[in-house]
Write a protein that holds these residues in place. Structure first.
Motif, PDB file in Angstrom:
ATOM      1  N   VAL A   1       0.857  -1.186   0.000  1.00  6.97           N
ATOM      2  CA  VAL A   1       0.000   0.000   0.000  1.00  6.97           C
ATOM      3  C   VAL A   1       0.892   1.234   0.000  1.00  6.97           C
ATOM      4  CG1 VAL A   1      -1.867  -1.175   1.218  1.00  6.97           C
ATOM      5  CG2 VAL A   1      -0.127   0.074   2.530  1.00  6.97           C
TER       6      VAL A   1
ATOM      7  N   TYR B   1      -7.232   5.082   3.137  1.00  5.27           N
ATOM      8  CA  TYR B   1      -7.945   3.880   2.705  1.00  5.27           C
ATOM      9  C   TYR B   1      -9.316   3.849   3.373  1.00  5.27           C
ATOM     10  CZ  TYR B   1      -3.752   2.242   0.388  1.00  5.27           C
ATOM     11  OH  TYR B   1      -2.689   2.146  -0.460  1.00  5.27           O
TER      12      TYR B   1
ATOM     13  N   ALA C   1      -8.183   1.846  -1.428  1.00  6.15           N
ATOM     14  CA  ALA C   1      -7.887   3.282  -1.315  1.00  6.15           C
ATOM     15  C   ALA C   1      -9.186   4.069  -1.452  1.00  6.15           C
ATOM     16  CB  ALA C   1      -6.899   3.711  -2.396  1.00  6.15           C
TER      17      ALA C   1
ATOM     18  N   GLY D   1      -3.077   4.774   5.376  1.00  5.80           N
ATOM     19  CA  GLY D   1      -2.300   3.675   4.810  1.00  5.80           C
ATOM     20  C   GLY D   1      -1.238   3.173   5.756  1.00  5.80           C
TER      21      GLY D   1
ATOM     22  N   ASP E   1      -2.737   6.057  -6.609  1.00  3.51           N
ATOM     23  CA  ASP E   1      -4.208   5.944  -6.595  1.00  3.51           C
ATOM     24  C   ASP E   1      -4.806   6.329  -7.950  1.00  3.51           C
ATOM     25  OD1 ASP E   1      -3.731   8.616  -6.600  1.00  3.51           O
ATOM     26  OD2 ASP E   1      -5.132   9.112  -4.983  1.00  3.51           O
TER      27      ASP E   1
END
Length: 1171
Positions: free
Chosen positions: A240, A246, A261, A307, A340
């Motif tokens: 991640v 998230y 995410a 995260g 992302d």
């Protein structure tokens, strides 16, 4: 000099074949090398191509660039060794053998035997060498094929060993795993450069998989997205981004809880509603997130989680394949490579099959550097480790793996994605990324040195160096230089069984000394079985060579040293001349050969391998697509060379954007265009020289011998000065541009020069060159043209080696001493006198002539129609003096006007108007543009003249220069005169005015021009050479007799100057005249017949000393008719216009005076009788 044919009959290919024979007889290439031996070395490195295929346009292009530069440097007195090289090892060769022998996996090679396999490889390496030599030689390239180098030669391979040993000593080598592009079709890893050669847009599965978090109170699962389901059995971690937010959400339809995410919530699958709401695509990176993050009707937001809080969480493995890693693996790690903008913000990591996966898992302690297990074999099939799919090719197993994941209840969504994916450039199979054990060069350790070395090099074009190559060096990774293959230079590493002892061989001598074995070949089947006793004692066994061979890019990167067997030989030669002076290859080599050259030279010596580099672009088919043999979308190079000649192909390539690293859409018509626009005009200027030099002999003068250039520089003729200066400018320009390696600028300059030579010097000096202005002036003009042609040929010989040789071989025949080949000549000196003033004057003359032609064309007034007056208006007296001084006669003759009148008052014939140059001023003036523009338009005539004189004017604080304001000149026609009577054309500050009105004298001159034009055309129809002696007769229709005769008599001087003799009434023709051709004509309603007859000597009817003896006169006439005119001319010339005939039996000797007793033609007799 020998006679030459017309341009339309000149066969460029046939002449080139003769030149090849000449070069062979002279051993010209090696002779040039011998002549320059001992001179300054110019070191050229030739990148080795594979000989397993035929040469294509890319090779011919690069070869032409190399040939032009090296020929030029040789003509500058430098010694340029040019040895052809062959890349003999590696995948291209093995791939051919695998196809031929039906080999599909590594074991089959081992079963066949490495020795037999390698010898089979060796047997095809030189398969196409003869074809290569034939095509390269035919293209005009001089390079040594007999003294070539091959990467499979013992000496070359030994130097490669030395290079590696030096890197080892500098601690720049280590062993490790590297995830690399891997071809399952060729069963080998590829370099990143090779992997980028064949990208295709293909569909692949796109799946989301759940990974349940161990101990999560909501039984939540992390969701990862992947397009390579076959890597899922090898999953060891999830990654991640610690900086992303998230979200934990619950699927309202089934209660499943997912973590993704926050910005990627919109990628989660949505159940179709009765309302017809469309389910979002599950194509990962191709799908857009919904505006508010996720579908609230389908999902419930439970929590937001940083995260960083996910790092360290354990999850349930997908497959029970790597249970032995349970303690360290199957946990969440973090890295910034996770973004992302695609997927779910959670990346599944299989460290054996992804470069970033391997890096982050190694850093997080998931795996150890030497403990990686790769569950896919060399053939791209699963090993026993993945028992469920053992023996299955990974890409073929995708569907079954997805089904297995679904059966486990872990498939969140399934879809597809169309994306760009790399394929093997050899086998055409999709590449995979796979960890392979390899030996590495620590490129990252020397990255700063690489960037500094790059600054020391000069590239054409420079943006490739500053952008593409610099960026590649900045992002350089450690270089995996080994390959687990068979046909290549073996790594010179001998290791003990326990790995504690490693010996690196830097020479054959060292291997023989340590092993006691005589070494005659360094390939695997010769050295694999050679062992070395351990230094620690016999109980530690022996050291054996590691199985790997070098990446063939390591070998080609070692070329500067290995091709001369450095450091075992040629130490002084190398050390005095390194870095090399010049290399040239295609744009793709920025990540290939140019890169490996730079890495190895920097690592070994802290220097770049080369000083100067030309980078060419890609040659495409005419439709812009890649050239394809199967599609036959391009003409074969040999076909074009047989049709148009190699020189035309060379110039076409050199003069294209491809020499500036851009792409070229190859067109057959472009090669023909070079013949039409460059070679034929050039040839015609040469032919004109030869014809008129031969005419001297026919006319009884001494054979043409060029006057020395020092004397020619004293010529009073302005165009002689001009062409001498223009030739000097050409030589200087070629010298300058070749020093800067800008080959593409030379051809346009040459085209302009040849245009000037033919359309200005030759065209405007026809009378002088044909001897109409006297023998001395003819010799000066012919010699000037001769030296211009010879100098141009020598300067351009590297570009067009065949054509210049053809011309030179004939031109050298009039020299007492000359080189046997143009390529033995020194490049012309640039110390000659350039006269920029005279060059400017002629440019001004051509401006005037172009404007006058423009007026004539507008009014359909052919050049044959004489005009009364041309007025040239210009404010600069120097400009006007150029036109009305020494150049005046050329302007008058070319434009067929009777007078040229200068005028330095611009307002006498024109009004001036000023216009702002909006494209220049717009950005600069901004909001002031409007008011400044208004003032510019209001400028008075006096203000405009002052502005032109001083070069600037100011408005509202803004200083405007000459480029900022356009001055428009509008012609003021005299009152009561129409446009058809007087018209004008202007260019900048010059205005040309033509009086188009006709009068009787102009009418008569026009008729004479028309008649002469018809005669010239009839000569051409009869295929007469300019040197053929003929008489021209005319016979008017009875009713036109007096009018036409009067006109032709009044224009006799013009006719004689143009034709070389008078036009004779037909009634004056001898009774035995031999008419070659005749033709009826009508000019301005006057009908007449033109006759062209063979010239014959004419005796004066009054021979006092033979008077009363008609038999003697007849005998003299017969004697003269039996002699060739050219020999008679020579005898009269030798006797200062007198000869004595004493060979007629029965008659006493008689002295004859030319022009009194004897005439060479009826035309000469007619002129004498009239005067």
């Amino acid at each position: 000099m020998d006679d030459v044919c017309e341009g339309k009959d000149f066969s460029f290919p046939a002449q080139e074949e003769r030149v090849l024979q000449l070069w062979s007889q002279l051993d010209a290439f090696h002779e040039q090398l011998r002549r320059t031996e001992g001179g300054e070395e110019f070191v050229f490195y030739d990148g080795p191509p594979f000989a397993t295929g035929l040469p294509h346009y890319g090779h011919i292009l690069a070869g032409t660039i190399k040939d032009v530069v090296t020929r030029h440097q040789s003509m500058r007195g430098r010694h340029v060794s040019r040895r052809f090289g062959w890349d003999c090892h590696g995948l291209p060769v093995e791939f051919e053998i695998d196809k031929a022998l039906g080999i599909t996996n590594r074991q089959q090679v081992l079963d066949l035997g490495i020795g037999k396999y390698n010898e089979t490889c060796r047997s095809i390496v030189t398969k196409y060498v003869a074809e290569w030599e034939a095509i390269i030689t035919r293209s005009g390239r001089w390079i040594d094929f007999k003294n070539d180098y091959k990467t499979m030669d013992l000496n070359f391979m030994e130097s490669v060993w030395w290079v590696f040993a030096q890197l080892w000593e500098k601690d720049l080598v280590y062993k490790g795993f590297k995830v690399m592009p891997y071809s399952t079709g060729c069963k080998t890893a590829l370099s990143n450069f090779e992997a980028a050669l064949d990208y295709r847009t293909v569909p692949d599965p796109a799946v989301m998989i759940s990974f349940p978090i161990v101990g999560d109170p909501d039984n939540a699962a992390l969701v990862a997205w992947t397009t390579t389901p076959w890597t899922l059995p090898s999953n060891l971690a999830l990654c991640v981004n610690a900086n992303l937010m998230y979200a934990k959400v619950k699927d309202k339809s089934n209660g499943a809880v997912y973590v993704v995410a926050e910005s990627r919530l919109g990628q989660l699958p949505v159940k179709a509603k009765a309302s017809g709401k469309k389910q979002p695509s599950s194509k990962g990176s191709n799908a857009e997130a919904v505006p508010d993050g996720f579908d609230k009707e389908s999902y419930e937001l439970l929590a937001k989680i940083p995260g960083s809080s996910l790092v360290g969480l354990k999850y349930t493995p997908l497959f029970d394949v790597f249970t032995e890693f349970q303690d360290t693996a199957f946990r969440v790690i973090a890295d910034n490579y996770v973004t992302d903008d695609s997927g779910t913000g959670v990346v599944h990591c299989a460290p054996a099959f992804g470069e970033d996966d391997h890096r982050v898992c190694l850093a997080a302690g998931i795996i150890e550097a030497t403990g990686l297990v790769v569950a896919v074999d060399d053939d791209g099939c699963f090993t026993e480790k993945v028992s469920e799919f053992k023996g299955r090719h990974v890409k073929e197993a995708d569907k079954d793996i997805i089904s297995a994941v679904k059966d486990k209840g872990r498939l969140v969504s399934k879809g597809s994605i169309e994306h760009s994916y790399p394929f093997c450039w050899r086998s055409g199979t999709p590449l995979i990324y796979r960890a392979v054990p390899s030996w590495f060069v620590k490129v990252e350790k020397i990255k700063e040195q690489l960037l500094e070395c790059n600054k020391e090099t000069y590239w054409v074009p420079d943006y490739v160096k500053e952008k593409r190559f610099h960026n590649w060096l900045e992002g350089a990774r450690d270089w995996a230089v080994s390959r687990s293959r068979f046909w290549g230079t073996p790594l010179p590493l001998w290791t003990s069984q326990d790995g504690e002892e490693i010996v690196v061989m830097d020479s054959i001598e060292k291997l023989e000394k340590l092993s006691g074995v005589k070494v005659t070949d360094l390939h695997r089947h010769y050295v694999d079985d050679i062992t070395i006793p351990s230094r620690r004692g016999p109980e530690y066994g022996v050291l054996k060579r590691v199985e790997d061979v070098f990446d063939c890019w390591f070998e080609s990167g070692s070329m500067p040293y290995a091709h001369i067997h450095y450091p075992f030989e040629n130490c002084e030669l190398f050390e005095k001349n390194f870095p090399g002076n010049f290399v040239a290859e295609g744009l793709d080599q920025t990540r290939g050969w140019f890169y490996t050259l730079m890495v190895l030279s920097t690592a070994l010596f802290g220097k770049p391998a080369f000083k100067n580099l030309i980078c060419n672009g890609l040659v495409l088919a005419e439709d812009g697509k890649k050239m394809s043999k199967s599609k036959k979308n391009y003409p074969a190079a040999t076909e074009l060379m047989d049709e148009y000649g190699a020189d035309a192909l060379r110039l076409y390539l050199i003069n294209s954007p491809v020499v500036r690293a851009e792409s070229l859409r190859f067109k057959r018509s472009g090669v023909y265009g070079v013949v039409k626009d460059v070679f034929l005009p050039w040839y015609n200027a040469y032919r004109f020289l030869v014809q008129n030099a031969k005419r001297l002999e026919v006319d009884g003068f001494a054979a043409f011998s060029p006057i020395d250039q020092a004397t020619l520089l004293k010529s009073s003729n302005v165009l002689d000065h001009w062409i001498n200066s223009a030739t000097e400018s050409l030589v200087s320009f070629v010298h300058q541009e070749m020093d800067a390696y800008r080959l593409y600028t030379v051809v346009p300059y040459l085209v302009k020069y040849i245009d000037n030579l033919t359309n200005i010097y030759v065209r405007f000096n026809r009378k002088r060159l044909k001897g109409r202005t006297g023998e001395e002036d003819c010799g000066i003009s012919l010699s000037t043209l001769y030296h211009a042609l010879v100098t141009t040929c020598v300067a351009m010989a590297p570009f067009t080696p065949f054509f210049t040789e053809v011309l030179y071989q004939n031109l050298r025949k009039v020299l007492s001493k000359s080189e046997e080949s143009i390529h033995f000549c020194k490049f012309p000196s640039t110390s000659g006198e350039r006269d920029e003033r005279v060059e400017q004057s002629v440019n001004r003359m051509m401006t005037i002539i172009d404007l006058a032609r423009n007026i004539r064309e507008r009014h359909n007034k052919a050049l044959k129609t004489p005009l009364k007056e041309m007025v040239v208006v210009h404010p600069d007296n120097e400009f006007l003096e150029d036109i009305t001084g020494k150049l005046k006669e050329y302007v008058m003759e070319e434009m067929n006007v009777k007078t040229v009148t200068p005028c330095n008052d611009p307002l006498m014939y024109s009004s001036l108007r000023a216009e702002p140059n909006f494209s220049v001023l717009g950005k600069r003036l901004g909001k002031d543009m409007g008011k400044v523009s208004s003032e510019v338009k209001k400028m008075t005539q006096e203000q405009i003249l002052a502005f032109e004189k001083h070069g600037e004017i100011s408005f509202f604080g803004h200083c405007l220069k000459l480029d900022d304001i356009k001055v428009v000149r509008q012609f003021k026609r005299p009152e009561n005169v129409s446009e058809k009577e007087i018209d004008a054309a202007g260019d900048g500050d010059v205005l040309v005015i033509l009086d188009l009105r006709a009068d009787q004298s102009l009418f008569e001159a026009g008729v004479a021009r028309e008649v002469v034009n018809r005669i010239q055309k009839l000569r051409k129809t009869a295929q007469l050479e300019p040197t053929d002696p003929v008489d021209v007769y005319y016979k008017p229709a009875d009713n036109e007799k007096n009018t036409l005769e009067e006109i032709l008599k009044s224009q006799d001087q013009y006719i004689r100057e143009t034709l070389g003799s008078s036009l004779v009434p037909k009634e004056m023709a001898p009774s035995d005249v031999v008419v070659i051709c005749e033709e009826s004509h009508n000019v301005h309603d006057m009908s007449f017949v033109i006759y062209i007859a063979r010239s014959a000597p004419v005796l004066s009817p009054d021979l006092p000393h033979a008077s009363g003896n008609s038999d003697h006169v007849e005998a003299l006439r017969v004697y003269l008719l039996s002699r060739s005119i050219s020999r008679l001319k020579n005898e009269f010339h030798a006797g200062n216009g007198m000869i004595t005939v004493d060979c007629i039996e029965g008659y006493p000797p008689i002295s004859l005076q030319l022009g009194k007793h004897v005439f060479f033609s009826v035309g000469d007799f007619y002129l004498a009788s009239r005067s």
